[in-house]
Scaffold this motif. Structure first.
Motif, PDB file in Angstrom:
ATOM      1  N   LEU A 111     -34.020  15.565   2.882  1.00 27.62           N
ATOM      2  CA  LEU A 111     -32.726  15.903   3.487  1.00 27.62           C
ATOM      3  C   LEU A 111     -32.182  14.844   4.439  1.00 27.62           C
ATOM      4  O   LEU A 111     -30.981  14.584   4.457  1.00 27.62           O
ATOM      5  CB  LEU A 111     -32.837  17.252   4.208  1.00 27.62           C
ATOM      6  N   VAL A 112     -33.050  14.234   5.244  1.00 37.38           N
ATOM      7  CA  VAL A 112     -32.566  13.240   6.214  1.00 37.38           C
ATOM      8  C   VAL A 112     -31.971  12.000   5.518  1.00 37.38           C
ATOM      9  O   VAL A 112     -30.889  11.546   5.894  1.00 37.38           O
ATOM     10  CB  VAL A 112     -33.675  12.857   7.230  1.00 37.38           C
ATOM     11  N   PRO A 113     -32.640  11.410   4.487  1.00 39.55           N
ATOM     12  CA  PRO A 113     -32.005  10.279   3.789  1.00 39.55           C
ATOM     13  C   PRO A 113     -30.674  10.665   3.156  1.00 39.55           C
ATOM     14  O   PRO A 113     -29.757   9.850   3.068  1.00 39.55           O
ATOM     15  CB  PRO A 113     -33.033   9.907   2.707  1.00 39.55           C
ATOM     16  N   PHE A 114     -30.574  11.926   2.700  1.00 40.20           N
ATOM     17  CA  PHE A 114     -29.327  12.431   2.128  1.00 40.20           C
ATOM     18  C   PHE A 114     -28.223  12.386   3.175  1.00 40.20           C
ATOM     19  O   PHE A 114     -27.099  11.953   2.907  1.00 40.20           O
ATOM     20  CB  PHE A 114     -29.565  13.869   1.658  1.00 40.20           C
ATOM     21  N   ALA A 115     -28.569  12.814   4.403  1.00 37.98           N
ATOM     22  CA  ALA A 115     -27.603  12.791   5.513  1.00 37.98           C
ATOM     23  C   ALA A 115     -27.213  11.358   5.854  1.00 37.98           C
ATOM     24  O   ALA A 115     -26.038  11.055   6.092  1.00 37.98           O
ATOM     25  CB  ALA A 115     -28.207  13.484   6.732  1.00 37.98           C
ATOM     26  N   GLN A 116     -28.196  10.454   5.859  1.00 39.49           N
ATOM     27  CA  GLN A 116     -27.879   9.061   6.156  1.00 39.49           C
ATOM     28  C   GLN A 116     -27.032   8.445   5.043  1.00 39.49           C
ATOM     29  O   GLN A 116     -26.144   7.629   5.307  1.00 39.49           O
ATOM     30  CB  GLN A 116     -29.157   8.232   6.369  1.00 39.49           C
ATOM     31  N   GLY A 117     -27.323   8.836   3.793  1.00 40.65           N
ATOM     32  CA  GLY A 117     -26.516   8.342   2.667  1.00 40.65           C
ATOM     33  C   GLY A 117     -25.062   8.749   2.788  1.00 40.65           C
ATOM     34  O   GLY A 117     -24.146   7.959   2.531  1.00 40.65           O
ATOM     35  N   LEU A 118     -24.846   9.998   3.208  1.00 39.24           N
ATOM     36  CA  LEU A 118     -23.485  10.495   3.404  1.00 39.24           C
ATOM     37  C   LEU A 118     -22.776   9.689   4.488  1.00 39.24           C
ATOM     38  O   LEU A 118     -21.605   9.309   4.341  1.00 39.24           O
ATOM     39  CB  LEU A 118     -23.539  11.979   3.794  1.00 39.24           C
ATOM     40  N   LEU A 119     -23.506   9.395   5.558  1.00 42.10           N
ATOM     41  CA  LEU A 119     -22.942   8.614   6.656  1.00 42.10           C
ATOM     42  C   LEU A 119     -22.678   7.168   6.213  1.00 42.10           C
ATOM     43  O   LEU A 119     -21.647   6.578   6.562  1.00 42.10           O
ATOM     44  CB  LEU A 119     -23.911   8.638   7.847  1.00 42.10           C
ATOM     45  N   ALA A 120     -23.599   6.608   5.426  1.00 40.67           N
ATOM     46  CA  ALA A 120     -23.438   5.228   4.943  1.00 40.67           C
ATOM     47  C   ALA A 120     -22.207   5.089   4.047  1.00 40.67           C
ATOM     48  O   ALA A 120     -21.499   4.079   4.084  1.00 40.67           O
ATOM     49  CB  ALA A 120     -24.689   4.788   4.185  1.00 40.67           C
ATOM     50  N   ASP A 121     -21.953   6.121   3.224  1.00 40.19           N
ATOM     51  CA  ASP A 121     -20.789   6.099   2.334  1.00 40.19           C
ATOM     52  C   ASP A 121     -19.474   6.250   3.096  1.00 40.19           C
ATOM     53  O   ASP A 121     -18.422   5.831   2.619  1.00 40.19           O
ATOM     54  CB  ASP A 121     -20.889   7.222   1.283  1.00 40.19           C
ATOM     55  N   THR A 122     -19.528   6.857   4.283  1.00 39.72           N
ATOM     56  CA  THR A 122     -18.292   7.125   5.031  1.00 39.72           C
ATOM     57  C   THR A 122     -18.014   6.125   6.151  1.00 39.72           C
ATOM     58  O   THR A 122     -16.895   5.624   6.273  1.00 39.72           O
ATOM     59  CB  THR A 122     -18.320   8.557   5.624  1.00 39.72           C
ATOM     60  N   ILE A 123     -19.027   5.810   6.979  1.00 39.55           N
ATOM     61  CA  ILE A 123     -18.761   4.918   8.117  1.00 39.55           C
ATOM     62  C   ILE A 123     -19.481   3.573   8.035  1.00 39.55           C
ATOM     63  O   ILE A 123     -19.314   2.733   8.908  1.00 39.55           O
ATOM     64  CB  ILE A 123     -19.113   5.601   9.463  1.00 39.55           C
ATOM     65  N   GLY A 124     -20.307   3.382   6.999  1.00 35.01           N
ATOM     66  CA  GLY A 124     -20.971   2.090   6.838  1.00 35.01           C
ATOM     67  C   GLY A 124     -22.486   2.188   6.988  1.00 35.01           C
ATOM     68  O   GLY A 124     -23.004   3.038   7.712  1.00 35.01           O
ATOM     69  N   LEU A 125     -23.184   1.298   6.310  1.00 35.29           N
ATOM     70  CA  LEU A 125     -24.646   1.335   6.254  1.00 35.29           C
ATOM     71  C   LEU A 125     -25.287   1.141   7.621  1.00 35.29           C
ATOM     72  O   LEU A 125     -26.196   1.889   8.004  1.00 35.29           O
ATOM     73  CB  LEU A 125     -25.137   0.261   5.275  1.00 35.29           C
ATOM     74  N   GLN A 126     -24.835   0.138   8.384  1.00 37.76           N
ATOM     75  CA  GLN A 126     -25.489  -0.171   9.656  1.00 37.76           C
ATOM     76  C   GLN A 126     -25.366   0.978  10.653  1.00 37.76           C
ATOM     77  O   GLN A 126     -26.343   1.356  11.306  1.00 37.76           O
ATOM     78  CB  GLN A 126     -24.898  -1.460  10.250  1.00 37.76           C
ATOM     79  N   TRP A 127     -24.189   1.593  10.733  1.00 40.09           N
ATOM     80  CA  TRP A 127     -23.975   2.702  11.667  1.00 40.09           C
ATOM     81  C   TRP A 127     -24.760   3.942  11.255  1.00 40.09           C
ATOM     82  O   TRP A 127     -25.078   4.795  12.088  1.00 40.09           O
ATOM     83  CB  TRP A 127     -22.485   3.036  11.767  1.00 40.09           C
ATOM     84  N   SER A 128     -25.073   4.055   9.961  1.00 38.79           N
ATOM     85  CA  SER A 128     -25.780   5.251   9.476  1.00 38.79           C
ATOM     86  C   SER A 128     -27.187   5.373  10.054  1.00 38.79           C
ATOM     87  O   SER A 128     -27.791   6.448   9.992  1.00 38.79           O
ATOM     88  CB  SER A 128     -25.851   5.237   7.942  1.00 38.79           C
ATOM     89  N   PHE A 129     -27.711   4.296  10.648  1.00 39.58           N
ATOM     90  CA  PHE A 129     -29.072   4.334  11.207  1.00 39.58           C
ATOM     91  C   PHE A 129     -29.146   5.145  12.510  1.00 39.58           C
ATOM     92  O   PHE A 129     -30.238   5.318  13.064  1.00 39.58           O
ATOM     93  CB  PHE A 129     -29.609   2.910  11.396  1.00 39.58           C
ATOM     94  N   PHE A 130     -28.015   5.664  12.970  1.00 33.78           N
ATOM     95  CA  PHE A 130     -28.054   6.621  14.077  1.00 33.78           C
ATOM     96  C   PHE A 130     -28.827   7.882  13.671  1.00 33.78           C
ATOM     97  O   PHE A 130     -29.367   8.590  14.519  1.00 33.78           O
ATOM     98  CB  PHE A 130     -26.641   7.001  14.525  1.00 33.78           C
ATOM     99  N   VAL A 131     -28.860   8.172  12.360  1.00 41.07           N
ATOM    100  CA  VAL A 131     -29.563   9.370  11.871  1.00 41.07           C
ATOM    101  C   VAL A 131     -31.066   9.293  12.181  1.00 41.07           C
ATOM    102  O   VAL A 131     -31.613  10.197  12.823  1.00 41.07           O
ATOM    103  CB  VAL A 131     -29.302   9.600  10.369  1.00 41.07           C
ATOM    104  N   PRO A 132     -31.796   8.234  11.751  1.00 46.24           N
ATOM    105  CA  PRO A 132     -33.214   8.174  12.136  1.00 46.24           C
ATOM    106  C   PRO A 132     -33.429   8.050  13.642  1.00 46.24           C
ATOM    107  O   PRO A 132     -34.422   8.566  14.172  1.00 46.24           O
ATOM    108  CB  PRO A 132     -33.749   6.955  11.385  1.00 46.24           C
TER     109      PRO A 132
END
Length: 419
Positions: free
Chosen positions: A374-395
């Motif tokens: 589930l967590v990578p899924f959430a990061q993937g959603l964030l990466a698709d919307t605001i960008g890959l680098q910013w998506s690392f706020f999830v971990p």
């Protein structure tokens, strides 16, 4: 002298020091499931490229793989209760081998069959997890359970370290040949490696079926085993399950996105084949950290060590988010070093003094590994919307809770709890 699991080891020709042999054999399991799990980090960008997937679609690999932990953990616990730890391990190995064999037809079929293969493979690994983790915790004193599980998981990390570099060479196009391959040829690149893994797993299953291991039995095998008996009333188990969910999710998320992160123009612009070798550094850091942790946690409270490593991980991830180039690249890779002790430490702390409910507790903790779905899924959603680098706020958010858990139970173990 109360053990983490109120269990007895019925020795068959083993002396007091005879725990060494079963630990060595169980360590082989840790190595194999580390190898298989870490190969996903290579296959995700590989399949993303072949089938032209976005990040969310690519993360279906981890969703199917780690979703198996949630679905299969409790049935696996019942299976092991019925047939025993050793036969359970053999069953898990055979099922994992079947999952690896499915990669052959998947390579000529499509993405959906790949996802099924990941689920079957992970189902076998789940059975191994449910059997092996409690086995390690009861083969010694409770105060050193975290240390012992950390040592065996160091070899799990050896598997996760070898796999990305090996997968990069055998599967990713840059590692195999400089000639441009067709999509069908790229898909077929998984056939040889996964058939070899299937054969290795079957060979290991035969070894486990033949070797003599001590039997583990719980003092109250006849008590009701439903979760309703109140096992979740233990607050440290409930928080530990959340910790396992978030830790596995954070660790898997970073590994899953690492090749794409290192390929980002703002970071290192590395081609996938070259980036795969750096994924090995990420997992290799965890291996080194586990050997260090094995020694350090004989003297330092597991909770304090967990809190320190969580804080370091948060700082490194934030550096990777706001940094660029080599600084961002090495900061995210260095998180692996501090991941090292987290899983075994959270696991053994959560099972502390559960007695006859240890088996249920272990099943709940293994179900919590669904965080890797589930967590990578959430990061993937964030990466698709605001960008890959910013998506690392999830971990980064995941490690914040683990910091809290470590601080809350920093004084859990009494130093007098020794054999």
């Amino acid at each position: 002298m109360e053990h983490v699991a109120s269990a007895t080891v019925r020795s068959h020709g083993h002396t007091e020091g005879g725990n060494t042999v079963p630990l060595v054999i169980i360590t082989l399991l840790f190595f194999m499931w580390g190898l298989l799990t870490s190969l996903n980090d290579v296959l995700i960008p590989h399949l993303k490229s072949i089938y032209t997937l976005n990040y969310v679609q690519a993360m279906l690999v981890q969703f199917c793989f780690f979703g198996a932990y949630f679905i299969v953990s409790l049935p696996a616990g019942m299976l092991i209760k019925k047939i025993g730890y050793q036969r359970g391990a053999v069953s898990g190995l055979v099922l994992a081998a079947a999952g690896c064999a499915l990669f052959f037809p998947a390579s000529v079929s499509g993405y959906a069959l790949f996802l099924l293969a990941f689920f079957v493979l992970a189902s076998g690994i789940t059975i191994l997890q449910v059997a092996a983790n409690p086995f390690v915790t009861v083969l010694g004193a409770p105060a050193t359970a975290s240390s012992r599980l950390t040592l065996t998981q160091a070899f799990n990390s050896l598997g996760t370290t070898i796999a990305p570099a090996l997968g990069g060479m055998l599967i990713l196009s840059e590692g195999v040949t400089s000639v441009v391959r067709t999509k069908a040829e790229e898909a077929a690149a998984v056939q040889g490696p996964y058939l070899a893994l299937a054969a290795a797993l079957l060979a290991l299953a035969m070894l486990f079926a033949l070797v003599r291991l001590p039997k583990i039995s719980h003092a109250d095998d006849d008590v009701a085993t439903s979760v309703e008996t109140g096992v979740l009333a233990h607050r440290h188990l409930l928080l530990g399950a959340i910790g396992i969910f978030l830790y596995v999710g954070g660790e898997v998320s970073i590994g899953s996105f690492l090749i794409n992160f290192l390929g980002d123009a703002n970071v290192a612009s590395l081609p996938a084949g070259a980036a795969a070798h750096y994924v090995s550094y990420y997992w290799g850091g965890a291996m080194i950290g586990r050997f260090i942790g094995f020694a350090v946690m004989r003297y330092v409270s597991p909770g304090k060590a967990l809190a320190f490593n969580s804080a370091a991980s948060i700082i490194l991830i934030l550096t990777a988010i706001f940094g660029s180039g080599q600084l961002a690249m090495w900061s995210i890779i260095a998180v692996g070093l501090f991941n090292s002790i987290m899983f075994p430490t959270i696991f053994s702390m959560a099972l502390h003094k559960l007695g006859k409910q240890t088996g249920q507790g272990s099943g709940i903790l293994c179900m919590a590994i669904v965080g890797g779905a589930l967590v990578p899924f959430a990061q993937g959603l964030l990466a698709d919307t605001i960008g890959l680098q910013w998506s690392f706020f999830v971990p980064a958010a995941c490690y914040t809770f683990i910091l809290y858990f470590g601080l809350k139970y920093a004084g859990m173990y009494n130093n007098k709890e020794t054999v």
